[in-house]
Design a protein around this motif. Structure first.
Motif, PDB file in Angstrom:
ATOM      1  N   PHE A   1      16.448   5.969   2.369  1.00 41.79           N
ATOM      2  CA  PHE A   1      15.144   5.528   1.886  1.00 41.79           C
ATOM      3  C   PHE A   1      15.273   4.509   0.765  1.00 41.79           C
ATOM      4  O   PHE A   1      16.272   4.456   0.051  1.00 41.79           O
ATOM      5  N   THR A   2      14.230   3.683   0.665  1.00 43.50           N
ATOM      6  CA  THR A   2      14.019   2.824  -0.492  1.00 43.50           C
ATOM      7  C   THR A   2      12.654   3.185  -1.056  1.00 43.50           C
ATOM      8  O   THR A   2      11.712   3.458  -0.309  1.00 43.50           O
ATOM      9  N   THR A   3      12.545   3.192  -2.382  1.00 40.77           N
ATOM     10  CA  THR A   3      11.328   3.654  -3.039  1.00 40.77           C
ATOM     11  C   THR A   3      10.930   2.699  -4.153  1.00 40.77           C
ATOM     12  O   THR A   3      11.651   1.747  -4.474  1.00 40.77           O
ATOM     13  N   ALA A   4       9.790   3.001  -4.773  1.00 38.93           N
ATOM     14  CA  ALA A   4       9.343   2.213  -5.918  1.00 38.93           C
ATOM     15  C   ALA A   4      10.341   2.277  -7.065  1.00 38.93           C
ATOM     16  O   ALA A   4      10.378   1.374  -7.908  1.00 38.93           O
ATOM     17  N   SER A   5      11.151   3.327  -7.098  1.00 39.67           N
ATOM     18  CA  SER A   5      12.140   3.471  -8.172  1.00 39.67           C
ATOM     19  C   SER A   5      13.298   2.491  -8.029  1.00 39.67           C
ATOM     20  O   SER A   5      14.053   2.283  -8.985  1.00 39.67           O
TER      21      SER A   5
ATOM     22  N   VAL B   1      16.691   3.559  11.412  1.00 33.73           N
ATOM     23  CA  VAL B   1      15.447   4.034  10.807  1.00 33.73           C
ATOM     24  C   VAL B   1      15.669   4.267   9.318  1.00 33.73           C
ATOM     25  O   VAL B   1      16.671   4.867   8.913  1.00 33.73           O
ATOM     26  N   ILE B   2      14.718   3.802   8.505  1.00 38.61           N
ATOM     27  CA  ILE B   2      14.786   3.987   7.062  1.00 38.61           C
ATOM     28  C   ILE B   2      13.374   4.212   6.532  1.00 38.61           C
ATOM     29  O   ILE B   2      12.400   3.705   7.097  1.00 38.61           O
ATOM     30  N   ILE B   3      13.258   4.985   5.473  1.00 47.92           N
ATOM     31  CA  ILE B   3      11.986   5.174   4.782  1.00 47.92           C
ATOM     32  C   ILE B   3      11.804   4.045   3.773  1.00 47.92           C
ATOM     33  O   ILE B   3      12.732   3.678   3.054  1.00 47.92           O
ATOM     34  N   GLY B   4      10.586   3.497   3.708  1.00 55.17           N
ATOM     35  CA  GLY B   4      10.246   2.496   2.701  1.00 55.17           C
ATOM     36  C   GLY B   4       8.906   2.859   2.092  1.00 55.17           C
ATOM     37  O   GLY B   4       7.867   2.661   2.716  1.00 55.17           O
ATOM     38  N   THR B   5       8.904   3.413   0.878  1.00 55.35           N
ATOM     39  CA  THR B   5       7.697   4.004   0.311  1.00 55.35           C
ATOM     40  C   THR B   5       7.429   3.551  -1.112  1.00 55.35           C
ATOM     41  O   THR B   5       8.363   3.316  -1.885  1.00 55.35           O
ATOM     42  N   SER B   6       6.139   3.472  -1.463  1.00 53.50           N
ATOM     43  CA  SER B   6       5.740   3.182  -2.839  1.00 53.50           C
ATOM     44  C   SER B   6       5.823   4.411  -3.734  1.00 53.50           C
ATOM     45  O   SER B   6       5.574   4.321  -4.935  1.00 53.50           O
ATOM     46  N   ALA B   7       6.150   5.564  -3.163  1.00 53.34           N
ATOM     47  CA  ALA B   7       6.306   6.777  -3.965  1.00 53.34           C
ATOM     48  C   ALA B   7       7.538   6.668  -4.857  1.00 53.34           C
ATOM     49  O   ALA B   7       8.482   5.933  -4.555  1.00 53.34           O
ATOM     50  N   ASP B   8       7.527   7.414  -5.951  1.00 48.71           N
ATOM     51  CA  ASP B   8       8.711   7.498  -6.795  1.00 48.71           C
ATOM     52  C   ASP B   8       9.803   8.270  -6.062  1.00 48.71           C
ATOM     53  O   ASP B   8       9.523   9.178  -5.274  1.00 48.71           O
ATOM     54  N   GLU B   9      11.049   7.948  -6.366  1.00 44.54           N
ATOM     55  CA  GLU B   9      12.170   8.617  -5.709  1.00 44.54           C
ATOM     56  C   GLU B   9      12.118  10.129  -5.898  1.00 44.54           C
ATOM     57  O   GLU B   9      12.486  10.896  -5.000  1.00 44.54           O
TER      58      GLU B   9
ATOM     59  N   ILE C   1      10.132  -3.494   1.008  1.00 47.39           N
ATOM     60  CA  ILE C   1      10.437  -3.869   2.389  1.00 47.39           C
ATOM     61  C   ILE C   1      11.730  -4.678   2.443  1.00 47.39           C
ATOM     62  O   ILE C   1      12.595  -4.445   3.293  1.00 47.39           O
ATOM     63  N   LEU C   2      11.871  -5.614   1.529  1.00 50.09           N
ATOM     64  CA  LEU C   2      13.086  -6.433   1.504  1.00 50.09           C
ATOM     65  C   LEU C   2      14.319  -5.580   1.217  1.00 50.09           C
ATOM     66  O   LEU C   2      15.385  -5.793   1.814  1.00 50.09           O
ATOM     67  N   ALA C   3      14.182  -4.606   0.317  1.00 50.39           N
ATOM     68  CA  ALA C   3      15.307  -3.717   0.021  1.00 50.39           C
ATOM     69  C   ALA C   3      15.678  -2.885   1.245  1.00 50.39           C
ATOM     70  O   ALA C   3      16.866  -2.663   1.532  1.00 50.39           O
ATOM     71  N   ALA C   4      14.665  -2.429   1.986  1.00 51.98           N
ATOM     72  CA  ALA C   4      14.930  -1.646   3.194  1.00 51.98           C
ATOM     73  C   ALA C   4      15.600  -2.501   4.265  1.00 51.98           C
ATOM     74  O   ALA C   4      16.547  -2.055   4.933  1.00 51.98           O
ATOM     75  N   VAL C   5      15.122  -3.724   4.443  1.00 48.38           N
ATOM     76  CA  VAL C   5      15.729  -4.633   5.420  1.00 48.38           C
ATOM     77  C   VAL C   5      17.193  -4.879   5.071  1.00 48.38           C
ATOM     78  O   VAL C   5      18.072  -4.881   5.947  1.00 48.38           O
TER      79      VAL C   5
END
Length: 214
Positions: A133-137, A106-114, A149-153
């Motif tokens: 998590f991976t974020t917009a940052s 499980v990982i977070i993938g969000t457009s929010a800033d870190e 999404i690609l970074a999270a994958v």
């Protein structure tokens, strides 16, 4: 079709009821610039990162001084005036526990800033869940582009077709599709534009009850 081995979770709207709060913060940030942008216009774009939303609304590039001021203003208004009122969606802890009990990554993938992620996870009652998590940052472009999404994958060390995205806006669906990932759409974020989603549920609690159906 390969079996699911990992899940990417969006935060805003999916794990917390923050979409209206973000829209209000954006409206105030635009207002600080003397711009009267209707709430409904901004609300329809929540789910995009600021790098996408501001140019979409104002037609300006990221190299504009106004872009930087509006984006910083949104963050300031959100943290100071909205974050404390954000609440967890039903069943967030049950969903994460259910995914992990089935051996899924499980990982977070969000457009929010870190800088916002920890506060949002606290509001989601998941601060102690030790979620990566991976974020917009972390990327050049936020949703609806596929970069997050690609970074999270990649961090999950899985193939895209072994991963599900759980989100609540059409921008989650679009980003996941571009990355070759299927989306489970939750309507608790207040959006029903789920065309292209693999499955649709009400909220994390509803999804947690149906994990074996995926």
């Amino acid at each position: 079709m390969p079996s699911v081995q990992g899940v990417i979770l969006d935060i805003d709207g999916t794990l917390v009821d923050s979409n209206d709060a973000h829209a209000r913060a954006w409206v105030r940030a635009f207002g600080d610039e003397g711009l009267d942008v209707p709430f409904e216009r901004v609300r329809s774009l929540v789910g995009m990162g600021g790098d996408q939303l501001v140019p979409e609304v104002l037609g300006i590039g990221q190299d504009s001084a106004r872009y930087a001021r509006v984006k910083e203003g949104w963050k300031t208004h959100f943290v100071a005036e909205e974050l404390a009122r954000v609440r967890s969606q039903p069943g967030t802890r049950e969903l994460v526990a259910g995914l992990r009990s089935r051996g899924l990554k499980v990982i977070i993938g969000t457009s929010a800033d870190e800088s916002l992620v920890q506060g949002l996870l606290e509001r989601a009652e998941l601060a102690d869940a030790d979620l990566p998590f991976t974020t917009a940052s972390d990327v050049e472009a936020s949703k609806p582009e596929p970069d997050i999404i690609l970074a999270a994958v990649e961090r999950l060390a899985l193939a895209p077709d072994e991963v599900l995205m759980v989100g609540d806006t059409p921008f989650d669906v679009q980003a996941a599709q571009k990355a070759g990932v299927r989306t489970v759409f939750l309507t608790c974020g207040g959006d029903t534009r789920h065309e292209g989603a693999y499955a649709v549920y009400r909220d994390p609690a509803d999804l947690a009850r149906h994990l074996d159906d995926l």
